[in-house]
Design a protein around this motif. Structure first.
Motif, PDB file in Angstrom:
ATOM      1  N   UNK A 136       0.845  -1.189   0.000  1.00 34.31           N
ATOM      2  CA  UNK A 136       0.000   0.000   0.000  1.00 34.31           C
ATOM      3  C   UNK A 136       0.887   1.249   0.000  1.00 34.31           C
ATOM      4  N   UNK A 137       0.694   2.123  -0.964  1.00 36.59           N
ATOM      5  CA  UNK A 137       1.457   3.353  -1.050  1.00 36.59           C
ATOM      6  C   UNK A 137       1.015   4.325   0.051  1.00 36.59           C
ATOM      7  N   UNK A 138       1.925   5.261   0.388  1.00 37.07           N
ATOM      8  CA  UNK A 138       1.610   6.218   1.441  1.00 37.07           C
ATOM      9  C   UNK A 138       0.374   7.041   1.095  1.00 37.07           C
ATOM     10  N   UNK A 139       0.233   7.391  -0.197  1.00 41.60           N
ATOM     11  CA  UNK A 139      -0.943   8.178  -0.595  1.00 41.60           C
ATOM     12  C   UNK A 139      -2.209   7.369  -0.420  1.00 41.60           C
ATOM     13  N   UNK A 140      -2.149   6.056  -0.680  1.00 43.39           N
ATOM     14  CA  UNK A 140      -3.329   5.216  -0.487  1.00 43.39           C
ATOM     15  C   UNK A 140      -3.685   5.107   0.995  1.00 43.39           C
ATOM     16  N   UNK A 141      -2.665   5.081   1.854  1.00 48.31           N
ATOM     17  CA  UNK A 141      -2.934   5.066   3.294  1.00 48.31           C
ATOM     18  C   UNK A 141      -3.623   6.364   3.710  1.00 48.31           C
ATOM     19  N   UNK A 142      -3.151   7.495   3.181  1.00 50.09           N
ATOM     20  CA  UNK A 142      -3.779   8.781   3.490  1.00 50.09           C
ATOM     21  C   UNK A 142      -5.237   8.794   3.042  1.00 50.09           C
ATOM     22  N   UNK A 143      -5.485   8.271   1.843  1.00 49.70           N
ATOM     23  CA  UNK A 143      -6.863   8.244   1.344  1.00 49.70           C
ATOM     24  C   UNK A 143      -7.734   7.361   2.230  1.00 49.70           C
ATOM     25  N   UNK A 144      -7.236   6.185   2.576  1.00 48.54           N
ATOM     26  CA  UNK A 144      -8.022   5.285   3.420  1.00 48.54           C
ATOM     27  C   UNK A 144      -8.328   5.928   4.771  1.00 48.54           C
ATOM     28  N   UNK A 145      -7.325   6.511   5.424  1.00 46.79           N
ATOM     29  CA  UNK A 145      -7.538   7.100   6.746  1.00 46.79           C
ATOM     30  C   UNK A 145      -8.457   8.313   6.674  1.00 46.79           C
ATOM     31  N   UNK A 146      -8.331   9.107   5.621  1.00 43.11           N
ATOM     32  CA  UNK A 146      -9.214  10.262   5.479  1.00 43.11           C
ATOM     33  C   UNK A 146     -10.664   9.821   5.279  1.00 43.11           C
ATOM     34  N   UNK A 147     -10.876   8.806   4.448  1.00 41.25           N
ATOM     35  CA  UNK A 147     -12.233   8.316   4.228  1.00 41.25           C
ATOM     36  C   UNK A 147     -12.786   7.664   5.493  1.00 41.25           C
ATOM     37  N   UNK A 148     -11.919   6.984   6.245  1.00 34.91           N
ATOM     38  CA  UNK A 148     -12.369   6.376   7.498  1.00 34.91           C
ATOM     39  C   UNK A 148     -12.813   7.443   8.495  1.00 34.91           C
ATOM     40  N   UNK A 149     -12.277   8.639   8.367  1.00 33.62           N
ATOM     41  CA  UNK A 149     -12.671   9.729   9.263  1.00 33.62           C
ATOM     42  C   UNK A 149     -13.875  10.494   8.724  1.00 33.62           C
ATOM     43  N   UNK A 150     -13.857  10.791   7.425  1.00 30.51           N
ATOM     44  CA  UNK A 150     -14.935  11.597   6.842  1.00 30.51           C
ATOM     45  C   UNK A 150     -16.196  10.772   6.568  1.00 30.51           C
ATOM     46  N   UNK A 151     -15.972   9.492   6.183  1.00 32.73           N
ATOM     47  CA  UNK A 151     -17.088   8.608   5.794  1.00 32.73           C
ATOM     48  C   UNK A 151     -17.939   9.257   4.703  1.00 32.73           C
ATOM     49  N   UNK A 152     -17.237   9.906   3.767  1.00 35.05           N
ATOM     50  CA  UNK A 152     -17.912  10.575   2.652  1.00 35.05           C
ATOM     51  C   UNK A 152     -16.877  10.755   1.544  1.00 35.05           C
ATOM     52  N   UNK A 153     -17.152  10.187   0.350  1.00 40.71           N
ATOM     53  CA  UNK A 153     -16.172  10.217  -0.728  1.00 40.71           C
ATOM     54  C   UNK A 153     -15.912  11.643  -1.214  1.00 40.71           C
ATOM     55  N   UNK A 154     -16.959  12.459  -1.302  1.00 38.63           N
ATOM     56  CA  UNK A 154     -16.789  13.825  -1.774  1.00 38.63           C
ATOM     57  C   UNK A 154     -15.950  14.671  -0.834  1.00 38.63           C
ATOM     58  N   UNK A 155     -16.242  14.590   0.472  1.00 38.83           N
ATOM     59  CA  UNK A 155     -15.479  15.373   1.444  1.00 38.83           C
ATOM     60  C   UNK A 155     -14.031  14.901   1.503  1.00 38.83           C
TER      61      UNK A 155
END
Length: 316
Positions: A1-20
């Protein structure tokens, strides 16, 4: 898993919204969806439950979030520390002061610590009779010293604070009962003088060799430290101008402090070895420049210490 993919996963886990999540990371919503799908294919199970109305983590996604968040925090902290080190903002900076002068430099220290929290500041004392040895030996990175400083290997920064001097005499000295004295009065009594490698021109700013009228000021007891000076003065062997910061920390029964109407005002500035200038040194000098304020204490404080309605307080 690339660092950017980790950032995306963690951000989505927090926002729970793809647009945000896409807006927060400044990427497209398609990039977020693609990254999550790739990771789910790699792992072999869903990380999020998606409906037309909501997004939420699966139990597996929750476990992955908890493990990745801790590791990601460590990775980013290490990267920040490395970047700060590259900018010269990590390490130890040793500051030398002439005794109890913290009130004069507190604003500078506070500002520097706010700007460079990963730098450790150490404070060491400099003997007034030997102001430069610590700098030249590398034991001190920056000294807060009174001016003038005219040493070819030393650089001088902006004035940080100033300090008035009061005449320190024994409690039973003829001058002890005076409301105030003048520099001319020093021509009548021996003064302490420094036994150390301090240049004559530096000491001249503190205790001149002649009075304003040109009379010589006699040298009496040689001293290496302030405590030696105060002991000699308390015993009646000599008198001496002493800075108000030192006076405030050393009130004694055997001494009296008398304001000097035309006494020197010492101006203090950061001093460092030119050949050893580092980014941290430059950062401290910049903090000194940005934080400097009119010097304290003021002459009125000196008058309070000297005479008036509280002679007993002046003798402590």
């Amino acid at each position: 898993m690339e660092l950017r993919d980790i950032e995306i996963f963690l951000a989505l886990a927090e926002e729970l919204h793809f647009g945000r999540t896409a807006e927060r990371l400044r990427v497209s919503q398609a990039r977020v969806s693609q990254s999550i799908k790739q990771q789910e294919r790699r792992i072999g199970a869903a990380l999020f439950e998606r409906t037309s109305r909501s997004v939420r983590l699966t139990p597996l996604g929750e476990r992955l979030r908890d493990r990745l968040a801790a590791g990601y925090g460590e990775i980013m902290a290490a990267l920040d520390e490395a970047a700060a080190a590259a900018r010269g903002q990590v390490g130890t900076l040793t500051i030398g002061t002439l005794g109890p002068h913290h009130p004069g430099i507190a604003a500078v220290l506070d500002l520097f610590r706010q700007r460079h929290p990963q730098c450790e500041l150490r404070i060491r004392e400099i003997l007034p009779t030997d102001p430069f040895s610590g700098l030249r030996a590398g034991r001190i990175d920056i000294g807060l010293l009174w001016l003038p400083i005219r040493e070819p290997d030393l650089a001088v920064g902006p004035d940080v604070y100033s300090e008035e001097l009061v005449l320190t005499v024994a409690a039973d000295h003829p001058l002890a009962s005076r409301v105030q004295v003048a520099m001319e009065d020093l021509g009548d009594y021996p003064v302490v003088y420094p036994e150390g490698p301090i240049p004559e021109y530096v000491w001249e700013a503190h205790t001149p060799s002649v009075t304003p009228a040109g009379r010589p000021i006699r040298r009496g007891v040689p001293v290496s430290t302030l405590e030696e000076a105060l002991t000699a003065i308390g015993g009646g062997s000599a008198v001496s101008p002493v800075g108000l910061y030192s006076v405030a920390s050393r009130l004694r029964q055997d001494l009296t402090f008398v304001p000097i109407t035309d006494g020197p005002i010492l101006r203090y500035a950061p001093v460092w070895r030119s050949a050893s200038e580092t980014p941290l040194v430059r950062a401290f000098v910049q903090a000194a420049r940005d934080a400097r304020t009119p010097g304290q204490p003021t002459r009125s404080r000196g008058q309070d210490l000297g005479t008036g309605g509280d002679r007993e307080g002046a003798r402590r």
